[in-house]
Design a protein around this motif. Structure first.
Motif, short mmCIF file in Angstrom:
data_model
loop_
_atom_site.label_atom_id
_atom_site.label_comp_id
_atom_site.label_asym_id
_atom_site.label_seq_id
_atom_site.Cartn_x
_atom_site.Cartn_y
_atom_site.Cartn_z
N SER A 186 -5.36 -57.59 36.79
CA SER A 186 -4.24 -56.88 37.41
C SER A 186 -2.92 -57.65 37.29
O SER A 186 -1.85 -57.08 37.43
N CYS A 187 -2.98 -58.94 36.99
CA CYS A 187 -1.73 -59.70 36.80
C CYS A 187 -1.06 -59.29 35.49
O CYS A 187 0.11 -59.61 35.26
N GLN A 188 -1.81 -58.61 34.64
CA GLN A 188 -1.26 -58.22 33.34
C GLN A 188 -0.84 -56.74 33.30
O GLN A 188 -0.52 -56.22 32.25
N ILE A 189 -0.87 -56.09 34.46
CA ILE A 189 -0.40 -54.70 34.53
C ILE A 189 0.92 -54.68 35.30
O ILE A 189 0.93 -54.88 36.52
N PRO A 190 2.05 -54.48 34.61
CA PRO A 190 3.32 -54.44 35.32
C PRO A 190 3.49 -53.14 36.11
O PRO A 190 3.00 -52.09 35.69
N VAL A 191 4.15 -53.25 37.25
CA VAL A 191 4.44 -52.05 38.03
C VAL A 191 5.66 -51.34 37.41
O VAL A 191 6.69 -51.97 37.19
N THR A 192 5.48 -50.04 37.09
CA THR A 192 6.57 -49.21 36.58
C THR A 192 6.44 -47.84 37.23
O THR A 192 5.41 -47.54 37.85
N ASP A 193 7.44 -47.01 37.05
CA ASP A 193 7.36 -45.65 37.59
C ASP A 193 6.16 -44.90 36.99
O ASP A 193 5.57 -44.04 37.63
N ASP A 194 5.81 -45.25 35.76
CA ASP A 194 4.72 -44.54 35.06
C ASP A 194 3.37 -44.66 35.78
O ASP A 194 2.51 -43.80 35.63
N ILE A 195 3.18 -45.74 36.51
CA ILE A 195 1.85 -45.91 37.12
C ILE A 195 1.84 -45.42 38.58
O ILE A 195 0.88 -45.69 39.32
N ASP A 196 2.87 -44.72 38.98
CA ASP A 196 2.91 -44.20 40.35
C ASP A 196 1.68 -43.33 40.62
O ASP A 196 1.44 -42.36 39.88
N GLY A 197 0.88 -43.71 41.62
CA GLY A 197 -0.33 -42.96 41.96
C GLY A 197 -1.61 -43.57 41.41
O GLY A 197 -2.71 -43.07 41.67
N ILE A 198 -1.50 -44.66 40.70
CA ILE A 198 -2.67 -45.26 40.04
C ILE A 198 -3.75 -45.68 41.04
O ILE A 198 -3.44 -46.07 42.19
N VAL A 199 -4.99 -45.55 40.62
CA VAL A 199 -6.13 -45.96 41.45
C VAL A 199 -6.94 -47.01 40.68
O VAL A 199 -7.29 -46.78 39.51
N VAL A 200 -7.18 -48.15 41.31
CA VAL A 200 -8.01 -49.18 40.67
C VAL A 200 -9.11 -49.62 41.64
O VAL A 200 -8.91 -49.64 42.85
N ASN A 201 -10.26 -49.96 41.08
CA ASN A 201 -11.38 -50.44 41.90
C ASN A 201 -11.45 -51.96 41.85
O ASN A 201 -11.30 -52.56 40.78
N VAL A 202 -11.69 -52.55 43.02
CA VAL A 202 -11.77 -54.02 43.11
C VAL A 202 -13.25 -54.39 43.20
O VAL A 202 -13.96 -53.89 44.06
N PRO A 203 -13.74 -55.24 42.28
CA PRO A 203 -15.16 -55.60 42.32
C PRO A 203 -15.51 -56.43 43.56
O PRO A 203 -14.62 -57.00 44.19
#
Lengths: 414, 106
Positions: free
Chosen positions: B85-102
């Motif tokens: 997740s440190c390699q995914i920059p926050v941008t308007d494009d990812i608004d609403g994104i869902v990620v699972n944490v192991p």
């Protein structure tokens, strides 16, 4: 330098009076005397990337002593190679032990992936109750009110049992694992062995023993222990005997010396910083953070070494192709620019997890989570049982600039 | 600005608002989302900010880069949609994104 350095005061005097270029931190005696600190303190301040030309033992080498420089080099495996040697001491050319910690990609990755699941999350969950049971049995057998050596009775016993579990090693012979672990990193100076020939002889006995286990497991269905994984793994099943021995030594030392010395280091730290012991008793929920702080403060492997594959500038210093580069984790973990009051043991230190004792990048410690789990369980159960853990004599330390550990910690419990 | 939802291993949802320019890892750390360790501080060198991105968001965030891939590759619990997740920059494009944490970071 250091012929008769026995106290920190003498070490400070020595470290700051010698010409900077003569400074040579890779001296086992300084680690044994716990007198190494002022040398690194001076290096961090005056020569964070330092070239030593005065070591007769190891030849010329670079010392990195600052956290960020160490991290940058550790991450840069394209330039700073692990191939063939990962300590300041070069291996004996007649007795080379290939092991994945001392390999570069792609072979490193392929071999590491074979054994990584043994310390992966799925296995960890299964291991927790086993570890807790063994920790409880060991702690319940300790004498109350009389002096004993914590290193032997707790640290060695617990990590050896753990290692025997991971290898599914014959239980009654498990003391052999401790011996092989010690012998693997020993030299004639250490007092553990008489000669290099003896060391090699004992390691070949280790190989013979493990070859029987390999043969037994290759003929069975693949299991969840390390030997079975190596014997059945696509990247490891055709290893030649010395490569098998090398990887065994890696897993034995990696799983043994390190956690052992952190278990001892925690006890020493809590005795040297009694206010932290009080804080711990008041709030045992700090244990997971304390575990990281113990590993930072102890740094059970003092350094790792790389070899430059090309000319490269690190923090203003020109490193040349072929140069030996020593990353002093022990110093990076005491870097004031990263850790405030870095010499102090603070169980609630906010950034304790960012310690560099596991390394960073591709070679980052594979067993880090198993190590943390062992330490966490050990301290949970220790607090449940004992109202006092008192160090009653001086620690005896290992004579090594690689394994930073203890031979004796005399303790009385109440 | 993006809304990010982290789902921890026990099914708990943590939704946070994050500014553009930081990473998804930073958004988790800043909001005390459990399960993201980020021991190296965001330099793609420890792999303790591992997340598994929900399928429909993979096309938006894309596959891991080379260095990230080499770190992920060593994780026995790596999945097809694994990212650091440190390699995914926050941008308007990812608004609403869902990620699972192991459950565990390696």
């Amino acid at each position: 330098m250091s012929e008769a350095i026995v106290s920190l005061e003498e070490a400070r005097e020595d470290a700051y009076s010698m010409p900077l270029e003569d400074l040579n931190p890779a001296q086992a005696e300084l680690f044994e005397a716990d007198a190494i600190w002022p040398y690194f303190e001076r290096l961090r301040k005056e020569a964070p990337v330092h070239y030593c030309t005065t070591s007769e033992e190891f030849g010329p080498y670079w010392s990195l002593s600052k956290y960020e420089d160490i991290k940058a080099v550790d991450m840069n495996h394209e330039v700073f190679s692990s191939e063939g040697a990962i300590t300041v001491d070069d291996p004996d050319a007649d007795f080379e032990l290939p092991m994945f910690i001392a390999m570069d990609p792609p072979k490193h990755d392929a071999q590491r992936k074979v054994v990584a699941p043994v310390v992966g999350p799925a296995n960890l969950a299964a291991l927790e109750p086993i570890i807790r049971k063994r920790v409880c049995d060991i702690l319940d057998s300790l004498p109350i009110g009389e002096t004993f050596n914590w290193v032997d009775k707790v640290s060695i016993e617990l990590t050896t049992q753990m290692l025997a579990t991971l290898f599914d090693f014959p239980w009654e012979d498990r003391a052999k694992l401790t011996r092989w672990s010690d012998v693997a990193t020993a030299n004639e100076e250490s007092g553990l062995i008489e000669s290099e020939e003896q060391r090699q002889q004992e390691l070949l006995e280790c190989l013979a023993y493990f070859t029987e286990l390999w043969n037994e497991r290759i003929n069975k269905e693949p299991g969840n222990d390390l030997i079975s994984m190596l014997a059945h793994g696509e990247s490891t099943r055709n290893m030649d005997p010395m490569e098998y021995l090398g990887n065994l030594v890696l897993l034995i030392v990696g799983g043994n010396d390190t956690t052992r010395n952190s278990l001892s280091g925690g006890l020493l730290a809590l005795n040297q910083f009694p206010d932290q012991m009080s804080k711990l008793r008041e709030d045992p929920s700090i244990i997971p953070n304390m575990v990281s702080e113990i590993i930072r403060w102890q740094t059970p492997l003092a350094h790792m070494r790389r070899t430059a594959l090309e000319d490269y500038v690190v923090n203003g210093q020109q490193i040349k192709q072929g140069d030996k580069v020593v990353m002093w984790y022990i110093s990076g973990n005491r870097d004031e620019d990263k850790f405030e009051n870095a010499d102090d043991f603070m169980i609630d230190r906010p950034n304790a997890r960012q310690h560099i004792a596991f390394g960073f990048g591709l070679h980052r410690c594979m067993g880090n989570r198993v190590a943390e789990m062992q330490l966490r369980i050990a301290w949970e159960e220790i607090l449940n049982r004992f109202s006092k853990l008192e160090l009653v004599g001086d620690p005896v330390r290992v004579r090594s600039s690689f394994v930073k550990g203890y031979l004796e910690l005399p303790v009385v419990l109440a | 600005m993006a809304k990010i939802t982290f789902i921890t291993h026990d099914g708990e949802k943590h939704s946070v608002d994050a500014d553009n320019g930081i990473s998804v890892m930073n958004a988790a750390i800043d909001n005390l989302v459990p399960g993201i360790d980020a021991d190296c501080g965001g330099e793609c060198s420890c792999a303790t900010c591992h997340v598994v991105v929900e399928d429909k968001w993979m096309a938006v965030v894309g596959p891991p880069g080379d260095r990230e891939e080499s770190m992920l590759d060593l994780n026995p619990e790596r999945e097809a949609n694994s990212r650091l997740s440190c390699q995914i920059p926050v941008t308007d494009d990812i608004d609403g994104i869902v990620v699972n944490v192991p459950e565990f970071q390696m």
